[in-house]
Design an enzyme around this catalytic site. Structure first.
Site, PDB file in Angstrom:
ATOM      1  N   ARG A  72       0.844  -1.242   0.126  1.00  0.00           N
ATOM      2  CA  ARG A  72       0.051   0.009   0.010  1.00  0.00           C
ATOM      3  C   ARG A  72       0.802   1.253   0.020  1.00  0.00           C
ATOM      4  O   ARG A  72       2.006   1.000   0.073  1.00  0.00           O
ATOM      5  CB  ARG A  72      -0.888  -0.109   1.282  1.00  0.00           C
ATOM      6  CG  ARG A  72      -0.387  -0.252   2.712  1.00  0.00           C
ATOM      7  CD  ARG A  72      -1.081   0.488   3.567  1.00  0.00           C
ATOM      8  NE  ARG A  72      -1.110   1.967   3.390  1.00  0.00           N
ATOM      9  CZ  ARG A  72       0.024   2.946   3.587  1.00  0.00           C
ATOM     10  NH1 ARG A  72       1.133   2.305   4.226  1.00  0.00           N
ATOM     11  NH2 ARG A  72      -0.096   4.078   3.321  1.00  0.00           N
ATOM     12  N   ALA A 102       0.774   4.894  -2.360  1.00  0.00           N
ATOM     13  CA  ALA A 102       0.454   5.226  -3.918  1.00  0.00           C
ATOM     14  C   ALA A 102       1.810   4.861  -4.411  1.00  0.00           C
ATOM     15  O   ALA A 102       1.964   4.468  -5.457  1.00  0.00           O
ATOM     16  CB  ALA A 102       0.067   6.578  -4.033  1.00  0.00           C
ATOM     17  N   GLY A 103       2.922   5.411  -3.903  1.00  0.00           N
ATOM     18  CA  GLY A 103       4.350   5.230  -4.638  1.00  0.00           C
ATOM     19  C   GLY A 103       4.704   3.839  -4.603  1.00  0.00           C
ATOM     20  O   GLY A 103       5.271   3.422  -5.562  1.00  0.00           O
ATOM     21  N   CYS A 110      -2.358   9.594   7.695  1.00  0.00           N
ATOM     22  CA  CYS A 110      -2.213   8.319   6.957  1.00  0.00           C
ATOM     23  C   CYS A 110      -0.617   8.105   6.943  1.00  0.00           C
ATOM     24  O   CYS A 110       0.010   8.608   7.848  1.00  0.00           O
ATOM     25  CB  CYS A 110      -2.640   8.311   5.750  1.00  0.00           C
ATOM     26  SG  CYS A 110      -2.924   6.605   5.120  1.00  0.00           S
ATOM     27  N   ASP A 143      -2.783  10.366  -3.259  1.00  0.00           N
ATOM     28  CA  ASP A 143      -2.834   9.465  -4.218  1.00  0.00           C
ATOM     29  C   ASP A 143      -3.283   9.867  -5.588  1.00  0.00           C
ATOM     30  O   ASP A 143      -2.817   9.157  -6.390  1.00  0.00           O
ATOM     31  CB  ASP A 143      -4.165   8.646  -3.572  1.00  0.00           C
ATOM     32  CG  ASP A 143      -3.880   7.880  -2.208  1.00  0.00           C
ATOM     33  OD1 ASP A 143      -3.983   8.454  -1.293  1.00  0.00           O
ATOM     34  OD2 ASP A 143      -3.260   6.677  -2.478  1.00  0.00           O
ATOM     35  N   ASN A 203      -6.716  12.077  -1.210  1.00  0.00           N
ATOM     36  CA  ASN A 203      -5.755  11.311  -0.288  1.00  0.00           C
ATOM     37  C   ASN A 203      -6.589  10.661   0.737  1.00  0.00           C
ATOM     38  O   ASN A 203      -7.953  10.683   0.472  1.00  0.00           O
ATOM     39  CB  ASN A 203      -4.879  12.416   0.395  1.00  0.00           C
ATOM     40  CG  ASN A 203      -3.899  11.675   1.093  1.00  0.00           C
ATOM     41  OD1 ASN A 203      -2.971  11.012   0.613  1.00  0.00           O
ATOM     42  ND2 ASN A 203      -3.720  12.275   2.276  1.00  0.00           N
ATOM     43  N   LYS A 204      -6.054  10.003   1.448  1.00  0.00           N
ATOM     44  CA  LYS A 204      -6.756   9.186   2.469  1.00  0.00           C
ATOM     45  C   LYS A 204      -8.237   9.780   3.247  1.00  0.00           C
ATOM     46  O   LYS A 204      -7.934  10.926   3.558  1.00  0.00           O
ATOM     47  CB  LYS A 204      -5.702   8.634   3.765  1.00  0.00           C
ATOM     48  CG  LYS A 204      -6.228   7.701   4.766  1.00  0.00           C
ATOM     49  CD  LYS A 204      -6.949   6.440   4.210  1.00  0.00           C
ATOM     50  CE  LYS A 204      -5.810   5.696   3.133  1.00  0.00           C
ATOM     51  NZ  LYS A 204      -6.719   4.717   2.094  1.00  0.00           N
TER      52      LYS A 204
HETATM   53  P1  RI2 Z   1       2.776   7.614  -0.654  1.00  0.00           P
HETATM   54  C1  RI2 Z   1      -1.880   6.140   0.768  1.00  0.00           C
HETATM   55  O1  RI2 Z   1      -2.976   5.181   0.300  1.00  0.00           O
HETATM   56  C2  RI2 Z   1      -2.079   7.294   1.781  1.00  0.00           C
HETATM   57  O2  RI2 Z   1      -3.478   7.741   1.259  1.00  0.00           O
HETATM   58  C3  RI2 Z   1      -1.131   7.951   1.390  1.00  0.00           C
HETATM   59  O3  RI2 Z   1      -1.303   9.599   1.863  1.00  0.00           O
HETATM   60  C4  RI2 Z   1      -0.900   7.992  -0.159  1.00  0.00           C
HETATM   61  O4  RI2 Z   1      -1.213   6.605  -0.247  1.00  0.00           O
HETATM   62  C5  RI2 Z   1       0.326   8.316  -0.630  1.00  0.00           C
HETATM   63  O5  RI2 Z   1       1.348   7.429  -0.125  1.00  0.00           O
HETATM   64  P2  RI2 Z   1      -3.205   3.750   0.866  1.00  0.00           P
HETATM   65  O6  RI2 Z   1      -2.646   2.797   0.062  1.00  0.00           O
HETATM   66  O7  RI2 Z   1       2.922   7.222  -2.069  1.00  0.00           O
HETATM   67  O8  RI2 Z   1      -2.800   3.732   2.261  1.00  0.00           O
HETATM   68  O9  RI2 Z   1       3.437   8.973  -0.305  1.00  0.00           O
HETATM   69  O10 RI2 Z   1      -4.975   3.354   0.770  1.00  0.00           O
HETATM   70  O11 RI2 Z   1       3.636   6.781   0.227  1.00  0.00           O
END
Ligand code: RI2
Length: 320
Positions: free
Chosen positions: A16, A18-19, A125, A194, A204-205
C-alpha cells in the site's frame, strides 16, 4: 502468476501507499515480461496487456498505478520482435522504479525547506513522500514535533508512528477525531497524495479534507508531498477521480454487522481536498501552488490520454 500475486497484495493492501503500489506494479510487469514465452511481438503484447489490466483493476483511486503501468507498457511501442518488446518493458520498469525512488529523495530535499526549526507538524495516514520531508528536516537538525493520526479503519498511523519513532522524532499519536482539538498546537500540516487533479485538488486518505479544513480555519499551512506521476492527466478533460469504497468489514466486524440489518457501513478510502485548502504541493521537480498542477501535467505527463503511451509526454521521468 507474478502479476496475479502482486495484484492480490495491492488489493488486500499488503502492498500500500501510492508510490509503493506504482513501483510494485512496474516490477510485476518487468518480471512477467521476463518470464513470458511468447515468440512474436503481437503475442507478447497481448500477454502484457492482460497483465496490465489485472494490475489496473486493483485499486481505482491511486493515479500512480495507471501512470506507472502506462509508462512501462510504452516500452513495447515500436518493438518489432518479442525480444525487443521484452527489453523495452524491462528498461522502462527499471527506469520507473529508479526515478520513483529518486523522486522521494528529491521531495525530501525540497519539502524540508518549508519546515522550520521548532515546528510542530501534523500528518495524516502513512505517506512515504510526506514522511521523507519530515525526516529530512529532523536530520538537518531542526527541532520538530509531530502529531500523527490513527487513520481508521486500516490504522496506517501505526506505521507512521513507528517510522517517526525509529527516526527519533518526538511524536504524539491521536485519534482522527482529535485533529481539531490539537490544530492550534500545529504549525504545518504535511500529507501525501494518491492523486492530484488538473485544478490542484488532492485526493488522499479519507479524513484528509477534514484535516485540511481544520487547518484552514486555524490558519495553519497545508503542504502536500506528491511525485509528478501522482498527477492525473485524464482530469484535464474533467474526468473525476474514482473514490475507492472498500468493504464495510474493515470498519465493523461482520458478526456485529449482521445483527444490525438496518445499518449499512460505508467505507470510502479517500476524499478530495480542494485546491483552496492547500498552500503548496512539493514534487521532485520543485514546489508549486496547487493552482499550477496543470503545468506538471503539461510538462511532465503530457496532455494525451488513454493509450499506453499516454503519460510519456515530454519525457519527464528521467529521474529529475
Ligand atoms: P505515498 C496512501 O493510500 C495514503 O493515502 C497516502 O497518503 C498516499 O497513499 C500516498 O502515499 P493507501 O494505500 O505514495 O494507504 O506518499 O490507501 O507513500
Amino acid at each position: 502468476m507474478i502479476v496475479a500475486e502482486t495484484a492480490d497484495k495491492i488489493k488486500r493492501m499488503e502492498i500500500r501507499g501510492a508510490g509503493r503500489i506504482a513501483r510494485a506494479a512496474a516490477e510485476a510487469l518487468r518480471d512477467h515480461a521476463l518470464a513470458d514465452r511468447a515468440t512474436t511481438s503481437e503475442a507478447f503484447r497481448h500477454d502484457m496487456e492482460l497483465a496490465a489490466s489485472t494490475l489496473l483493476r486493483t485499486r481505482p483511486t491511486a493515479v500512480s498505478l495507471p501512470n506507472a503501468v502506462h509508462m512501462v507498457m510504452a516500452g513495447i511501442e515500436r518493438a518489432k520482435t518479442a525480444d525487443e518488446a521484452k527489453a523495452g518493458i524491462v528498461s522502462r520498469a527499471d527506469e520507473f522504479v529508479r526515478s520513483s525512488q529518486h523522486a522521494v529523495e528529491q521531495i525530501a530535499v525540497f519539502g524540508s525547506r518549508h519546515i522550520r526549526d521548532g515546528d510542530t507538524i501534523l500528518t495524516h495516514c502513512n505517506s512515504e513522500a510526506a514522511l521523507s520531508c519530515i525526516i529530512a528536516a529532523h536530520r538537518e537538525g531542526k527541532e520538530i514535533e509531530v502529531f500523527a493520526t490513527e487513520v481508521r479503519p486500516r490504522n496506517q498511523g501505526l506505521v507512521t508512528i513507528r517510522t517517526l519513532n525509529d527516526a527519533g522524532i518526538k511524536t504524539n499519536f491521536i485519534v482522527d477525531s482529535a485533529v481539531r482539538s490539537f490544530i492550534h498546537d500545529v504549525d504545518l500540516v504535511v500529507i501525501g497524495a494518491d492523486a492530484v487533479t488538473v485544478n490542484g485538488a488532492v485526493v488522499n486518505k479519507i479524513g484528509t479534507s477534514q484535516v485540511a479544513h481544520a487547518a484552514v480555519e486555524a490558519r495553519v499551512n497545508v503542504m502536500v508531498a506528491a511525485e509528478t506521476y501522482k498527477f492525473a492527466p485524464r482530469t484535464t478533460l474533467g474526468e473525476l477521480i474514482e473514490i475507492e469504497e472498500r468493504s464495510g468489514s474493515e470498519v465493523l466486524p461482520d458478526e456485529i454487522a449482521k445483527t444490525l440489518p438496518h445499518v449499512t457501513v460505508r467505507n470510502p478510502a479517500f476524499d478530495v481536498t480542494p485546491a483552496e485548502y492547500i498552500d503548496l504541493i512539493v514534487t521532485e521537480k520543485g514546489a508549486i501552488p496547487p493552482q499550477m498542477a496543470y503545468v506538471i501535467i503539461r510538462d511532465y505527463l503530457g496532455w494525451e490520454i488513454g493509450e499506453f503511451s499516454a503519460v510519456l509526454g515530454t519525457g519527464g521521468f528521467s529521474g529529475a
